[in-house]
Design a protein around this motif. Sequence first.
Motif, PDB file in Angstrom:
ATOM      1  N   GLY A   1       7.728   6.153  -3.890  1.00 25.69           N
ATOM      2  CA  GLY A   1       8.424   5.647  -2.723  1.00 25.69           C
ATOM      3  C   GLY A   1       8.385   4.161  -2.490  1.00 25.69           C
ATOM      4  N   LEU A   2       7.561   3.425  -3.234  1.00 30.22           N
ATOM      5  CA  LEU A   2       7.607   1.975  -3.101  1.00 30.22           C
ATOM      6  C   LEU A   2       8.890   1.447  -3.728  1.00 30.22           C
TER       7      LEU A   2
ATOM      8  N   ALA B   1       5.810   2.874 -12.930  1.00 33.65           N
ATOM      9  CA  ALA B   1       6.726   3.992 -12.714  1.00 33.65           C
ATOM     10  C   ALA B   1       6.176   4.976 -11.693  1.00 33.65           C
ATOM     11  N   ALA B   2       4.872   5.263 -11.767  1.00 33.46           N
ATOM     12  CA  ALA B   2       4.265   6.208 -10.825  1.00 33.46           C
ATOM     13  C   ALA B   2       4.365   5.714  -9.389  1.00 33.46           C
ATOM     14  N   LEU B   3       4.086   4.427  -9.182  1.00 35.82           N
ATOM     15  CA  LEU B   3       4.131   3.878  -7.826  1.00 35.82           C
ATOM     16  C   LEU B   3       5.560   3.797  -7.312  1.00 35.82           C
TER      17      LEU B   3
ATOM     18  N   LEU C   1       1.894  -4.040  -6.888  1.00 37.58           N
ATOM     19  CA  LEU C   1       0.675  -3.249  -6.764  1.00 37.58           C
ATOM     20  C   LEU C   1       0.126  -2.876  -8.139  1.00 37.58           C
ATOM     21  N   ALA C   2       0.992  -2.463  -9.052  1.00 37.15           N
ATOM     22  CA  ALA C   2       0.538  -2.062 -10.380  1.00 37.15           C
ATOM     23  C   ALA C   2      -0.075  -3.234 -11.145  1.00 37.15           C
ATOM     24  N   VAL C   3       0.556  -4.390 -11.085  1.00 40.23           N
ATOM     25  CA  VAL C   3       0.037  -5.567 -11.789  1.00 40.23           C
ATOM     26  C   VAL C   3      -1.337  -5.940 -11.247  1.00 40.23           C
TER      27      VAL C   3
ATOM     28  N   ARG D   1       0.843  -1.194   0.000  1.00 39.50           N
ATOM     29  CA  ARG D   1       0.000   0.000   0.000  1.00 39.50           C
ATOM     30  C   ARG D   1       0.878   1.244   0.000  1.00 39.50           C
ATOM     31  N   LEU D   2       0.484   2.226  -0.781  1.00 39.83           N
ATOM     32  CA  LEU D   2       1.102   3.538  -0.649  1.00 39.83           C
ATOM     33  C   LEU D   2       0.662   4.148   0.672  1.00 39.83           C
ATOM     34  N   PRO D   3       1.564   4.808   1.384  1.00 39.62           N
ATOM     35  CA  PRO D   3       1.143   5.459   2.632  1.00 39.62           C
ATOM     36  C   PRO D   3       0.258   6.658   2.332  1.00 39.62           C
ATOM     37  N   PRO D   4      -0.622   7.035   3.251  1.00 36.85           N
ATOM     38  CA  PRO D   4      -1.421   8.248   3.034  1.00 36.85           C
ATOM     39  C   PRO D   4      -0.521   9.479   2.976  1.00 36.85           C
TER      40      PRO D   4
END
Length: 497
Positions: free
Chosen positions: A448-449, A442-444, A457-459, A231-234
């Motif tokens: 910071g991931l 690339a965005a994720l 996450l992207a897949v 998960r991306l952090p808030p």
Amino acid sequence: MFDADWPHRLHSAEQVRALDAQIIAAGTPGFALMQRAAAACWRALRKQFGEVGALTVLAGSGNNAGDGYLIALLAQQAGWQVQLYWLSEPAGLRGDAQLAVQAAQAAGVAMQAFDQQAEANGVLVDALLGTGLSGEVRAPYRAAIEWLNQQTNPCLAVDIPSGLCADSGAVLGAAVQADITVTFIGLKLGLFTGAGPEYVGTLVFADLQAGETAQTAPSVAQVLTSDTVPRLPPRSAACHKGQLGHVLIVGGDLGMGGAVLLAAEAALRLGAGMVSVATRAEHVAPLLARLPEVMVKAMRSAADLQPLLARASVVVLGPGLGQSAWGISLASAVAASDVAQVWDADALNLLAAGTLRAPQAPWLITPHPGEAARLLAISSAAVQAGRPQALARLCGRYPATVLLKGVGSLLAEQGSAVSCCVHGHPAMAGPGLGDVLSGAVAALWAQGLSALEALQLAVWLHARAGEQLGAQGRGLAASDLIAVMRRLLEEHAPCRT
């Protein structure tokens, strides 16, 4: 469809056999496990097909055959018309399988040797080969599999469709096309990748009361689910775009500007702080008209790329790149930089051809089976016949985080566990979806991931979006996925708490 209540770990056939032995050593008789397996098949059969009243079982040798004999016994006891055809002399079966033969014989189950004139009545049960198959299916089993596939009756496969490799999902010469498969103790990787999903039909899982033993056993892969993907952090209230990464998309030779546009839009919608595109001058105006939020720069030569590379957090190389001198020049400049990189499409083809060298920077590659075949100098058929092995070879040959696309996409990096994506839809077979995925990764990554976390996450987001949209049928456009991926990301990891 993968059930949310199922275990998130996938096993090899050998690992499941070890689990079976461990359960027996802990005090559960092998015949009791066989009875549980048969009962699970019988329940699933009646739930799926109702009170058909007739059953035809094809039994081979070993414990898979033993399951078949006990399923025939349960149907006989329920008053169904039952016929069992054997390919291995019943008297020659050993151990628990022989106990199953004796129980079926005592109940009066009709048994005879299989031949091509066998009658198919009611539901067909494939209890021929199980998970122990290592080489191509030979006679007489191949003829029995072909006979099963010629029938119009519904078919239940016991544990795995006969002829399907439990470890890779490859068809070993011929495989049963099942309508439902009931698999036991541990989920096998081959049910979810390669050709597996095409042959399994509806999958039912029965752990046979393995309990904690199965939950702690070794596995070969982990399923990507909402519980296992990162998960991306808030974001904090005071965050700004400079903290969220700068994604640079490099590609879009003449006639292929849509590829960089899709990657850029995906990067933007998945939360990158800034997105730039380096492309042909002819594509600048159309890109700005579609995405005014993106910075677009015309590239005449690699020299024009250097200022953009200096500001980028992650570079996507490959969408619409082509293999002309223009594309090779830009790709060489990216490969020589120290910026984190996602390579796809023609970047991979140039790498396979020896035109490009692997970068020294952190690196992620996303080949489909054809690109993987070129990278490994083997055939696409060889890749698909051994997808886990192909992934391992890619990770060993290239110092990258690797995604091997296809049904049951597999991803890993050197030294990591393998992840498997069990989601997706046939409507996703179309142009541009890889470009969307590259931009999302690339965005994720830029936010910071780690490379592997961003890929996982992207897949998952990409496949889940395709699954939801695919329910509407054919004609899915790659750009359709982006809004759904954005929504799914927010549901999974809200921007603010």
